[in-house]
Design an enzyme around this catalytic site. Structure first.
Site, PDB file in Angstrom:
ATOM      1  CB  VAL C  55      -0.537  -0.040   0.895  1.00 34.92           C
ATOM      2  CG1 VAL C  55      -1.600   0.854   1.254  1.00 34.92           C
ATOM      3  CG2 VAL C  55      -1.634  -1.351   1.371  1.00 34.92           C
ATOM      4  CD  GLU C  56      -1.170   6.095  -1.832  1.00 35.41           C
ATOM      5  OE1 GLU C  56      -0.952   5.492  -3.817  1.00 35.41           O
ATOM      6  OE2 GLU C  56      -1.658   7.030  -1.754  1.00 35.41           O
ATOM      7  CB  SER C  57       0.377   4.574   3.416  1.00 41.71           C
ATOM      8  OG  SER C  57      -0.503   3.214   3.085  1.00 41.71           O
ATOM      9  N   GLY C  58       2.809   3.102   2.725  1.00 45.36           N
ATOM     10  CA  GLY C  58       4.123   1.885   3.549  1.00 45.36           C
ATOM     11  C   GLY C  58       3.930   0.906   4.593  1.00 45.36           C
TER      12      GLY C  58
END
Lengths: 308, 267, 267, 308
Positions: C55-58
């Protein structure tokens, strides 16, 4: 074909080197000076006689010197070759002076920047160093294009140095802990390894302990590198010996000094070292046994505990 | 209170102490091994308690009880604020411009403050190979104040180094600017067993500013292959106090890792 | 054993299930919110158990018990292998080329598979402003297989998007190559409530490959501003089994965060 | 003058904003969507009426929308403005549509790459995205040079996109834990914040708890960002409310929905929100009290515990 595998990747050093290291490979090496050098994996590469290797990293130390001394290395591309207070990496020094090996010199910042570009999937990256130094005036015959200087599009009149991404074919590192699918936990100083591992096409990690995947899932802030980048996990207690592994054991100054004596002498004396301590040991455990076994290890562990 | 100068100290010790005097309590200092480590830890234990160290291998502000063996000695991370990575130190601190002082050393230092730690002879065909740059080049390129501690021997001070590993002023006052370096006029201070030199920014060349006690300018000339300018206000390096020598020997390097020439601490 | 097809499912549910069929057990998938999350978690709970999400947020490979609310929902890191940073996910995985499948969505999708999630009207002077790219552009640029789930409405399928936020084939088969993108021929699969389309790499344009049960090609034409090619071997989307519908409703989205149209699970 | 300070940096939000935020500043903002948005610090900036701000980050969310709604923002330079499932950031949307504010669009990878270049002290960095998109065809009037495309010196015939480093004047972030000299511990997802903080000229961090420096010295592998980059530490429990702070409390869907209703309506209704919940609260604690106080917080804490 997916590029990332969540399979169990535990195997012996022998199998890992057979599968992932090949003649002519560019090998990224972890560790620095007397800390966490991937010595067990270097021994295995030497025993299998993988040749025409290019070694790359920041501070190439005893594991590099061993592979050079065994005649397997055609080029070192790094920030430095040396062992600090223990002196030069004499095989490295001599191989360059005798023109048996190429050296492509950068500095540590440049090398880690090149690994950073590699892990980010970009072709090059600017660095602020190297300009005005002779590092830019010389390059190894086999290097195609060491750097480029362009005008900074955002700051008129300023020049910017670009260096190319480095993506080793296979990286060898020794770490404290890994799980069987390849999640990696480095404790203490991480040096250039997070970038190096992620920049590499494949990575073999040796570790002091294989721990559960559940550990990583319960402590997910602490994972150094997730399994996506790892191809083989080799469980090898004392796998960095005679260098140190933070939290486990200190370096063995006696053995390093003995190695240095042999390496400095070169010739027959060095050959004897390799015969005795590398070729002559069926396993890395045999090597540890020969170097003093349990008694020695207890001592080095106590020294580490005192530091913590 | 009058200072109690010691008359029992080695040249090495005075070099380390003199170098330490260039460090302020608010400085961020990047350390290598050797006498620089002795100088920096000495500064921290005396006049510069607020100093913070960083080490290229990734240790940020460790508490070093005494001098470590190498920059990768496991003790280098002792009680650090962060045990990070090389990128964080050399990239996000040094290259980012947040480090005030860097220590360097090398096989040769020339009149422009350039340092050679790569090789002697034709670099394509070296007669003698040294380790190489390590973190030195980026420190020399990006840090505004460079301290060098070295023995003053003729072969170490040529007019021009055989290989510029770490740039000083390169070839004159505008050498760094022409080369494209962002820090164009760093302070470069060289502390030797004969004298202290720094770069005169107007000439881009080393100039002798202080002599070690009992040393003459002639002795400096005799041991230097170029002829450094000398300051009009030549000073003499202040000797250490008894207390300073005690701290150096008992607290900074009790095991004589770097201070080889001085007597062992009686136990 | 014969499959027990369900006759009790919504269009949304079949879209999610059909999209999930393009995911294999060995895939690394980058997720956004909405139906893609439903599709991916459904895949993981059925035919693609080995899948790993990022997921992009980490968040790297979390175990998502059911669909999270947003990509920054605190649950997105649940039992992750690593809770890292945006750079690690979008830089070291997506841009590095280690992600197999990306889900995208947007306000408009055109015949070349280009997506607009930025604005309607002159971009210098937009009539309607949308959120913008987020991680979508880099996913569209770097991931070799893109899945899009969307309602099939005329305004959503123009011949040419008003703003290319995330590039499909841009303007034809060589559009991406000309633009300088490294991934020159990605698979792009669009699952709508009317049909499934993918890009014909030889034309760089969307082509209808399957129809949703009961839907005709004419209905697709009527709801599309361009005229997509149709496959010579037109298929029909396989309906879900009763088991699949149950898993979707009871395990994947029990709170009806995304599956708005289907009945609440009786408790 | 040294650039790095090891002094005690604890101060009130009011003092921190007075000292470090100035009219016309480029403000880096941490947090993403409904997680760890620096809402308390945004409230303070609004109360002090700092104006002509440029906001930059990856996912600009409610804290951005509040500052835009208060009329303080002249430009947003980011990957996205929105709140995911809660809908648009309506003040942002309307300010752009009504041409009261500039938007400079990049994407998340590009923004974090720009912060990476900033933290590394390099002037620009390549990215693999944006090519072929209209993101490159439009730029805000005030932007000088959004990007540059050059030929890849290492791969003939390939073009490479460069984007400039971004170094915000001052960054505001909310984190779980910090000590009084500014060491920062982010738990859970870190988003773009490690790079953002290190790239910024100054940083104000608000935290749930101030912990001892000894904690960092005893757990030095876990420190997210060391004190070198931090200028002010503001202790503010629930400082991200109504967004979540992992490990402490979940987001408050009710309040966010209420905010969205006001923000969507705009005009008087939005003004009333600001009057009631920002200007009308002397402290951020007063705001929390007004939003449901202890009862609400207990509920959100329980929701978080259930996730862990």
């Amino acid at each position: 074909m997916s590029k990332v595998s969540k399979e169990v990747k535990v195997m012996s050093a022998q199998e890992a080197v057979e599968r992932f290291v090949f003649d002519g490979a560019i090998i990224g090496i972890g560790g620095q000076n007397v800390s966490r050098c991937a010595v067990a994996l270097a021994h295995e590469i030497i025993k299998q006689g993988k040749k025409d290797l290019t070694l790359t990293g920041c501070n190439l130390s005893i594991h590099m010197d061993l592979m050079v001394g065994a005649g397997l290395v055609k080029k070192c591309e790094s920030g430095l070759g040396g062992q600090g207070k223990f002196g030069a990496t004499f095989q490295f020094k001599r191989a360059i002076e005798e023109k048996r090996m190429e050296a492509e010199d950068y500095d540590h910042l440049t090398m880690v920047s090149r690994f950073l570009a590699g892990e980010m999937g970009i072709p090059f990256i600017p660095v602020r160093g190297l300009m005005g130094s002779d590092i830019l005036n010389y390059q190894a015959a086999s290097t195609k294009k060491k750097f480029e200087i362009i005008n900074d599009p955002w700051n008129q009149g300023e020049k910017v140095l670009l260096v190319p991404a480095m993506e080793p074919d296979v990286t060898i590192v020794h770490v404290q802990k890994a799980d069987e699918i390849g999640n990696v936990l480095i404790q203490g100083i991480a040096s250039h390894e997070p970038e190096l591992i992620r920049a590499s096409k494949t990575t073999i990690v040796s570790c002091e302990e294989i721990i559960s995947t559940q550990f990583f899932r319960s402590n997910s802030d602490y994972t150094t590198v997730p399994y996506h980048y790892i191809d083989a996990v080799v469980e090898q207690r004392f796998g960095a010996y005679p260098t140190a592994t933070y939290g486990y054991y200190s370096f063995d100054a006696d053995h390093i000094n003995y190695y240095q004596q042999c390496s400095r002498a070169g010739g027959e004396e060095y050959k004897k070292y390799l015969d005795e301590y590398v070729y002559g040991c069926e396993t890395f455990d045999d090597f540890i046994e020969k170097c003093g076994g349990v008694k020695k290890l207890n001592h080095l562990q106590r020294e580490m505990v005192r530091l913590m | 209170m009058e200072k109690q100068y010691s008359d029992n100290y080695t040249r090495e010790e005075l070099m380390a102490i003199e170098a330490s005097r260039f460090i302020k309590s608010t400085d961020t200092v990047i350390l290598g091994t050797g006498l620089p480590m002795v100088a920096a830890i000495f500064a921290q234990k005396t006049h510069a308690r607020g100093i913070n160290f960083v080490v290229e291998s990734g240790s940020i502000d460790p508490i070093l009880p005494s001098v470590p063996f190498t920059v990768a000695d496991p003790i280098i991370g002792y009680r650090a604020i962060k045990t990070g990575s090389l990128r964080e130190v050399l990239g996000c601190l040094v290259q980012r411009g947040l480090v005030d002082i860097g220590f360097l050393g090398g096989a040769e230092i020339d009149q422009f403050g350039n340092i050679n730690s790569t090789c002697i002879g034709d670099p394509q065909n070296p007669k003698v190979r040294f380790p190489g740059s390590g973190g030195a080049n980026c420190i020399a390129s990006c840090v505004p104040k460079i301290l060098i501690i070295t023995q003053h021997e003729k072969r170490r001070f040529p007019a021009k180094v055989q290989f510029i590993t770490s740039p000083g002023y390169i070839d004159g006052p505008d050498g760094r600017k022409k080369a494209g370096l962002k820090v164009t006029k760093p302070e470069i201070i060289v502390v030797t067993d004969l004298c202290v030199m720094d770069i005169d920014a107007s000439t881009g060349r080393l100039k002798v500013t202080k002599l070690m006690p009992g040393i003459t300018v002639d002795q400096v000339y005799q041991n230097t292959r170029f002829r450094p300018a000398v300051s009009e206000h030549m000073g003499v390096v202040e000797p250490p106090t008894e207390d300073e020598v005690r701290i150096l020997r008992e607290e900074v390097d009790p095991k004589r890792v770097y201070l080889k020439d001085c007597p062992k601490t009686p136990r």
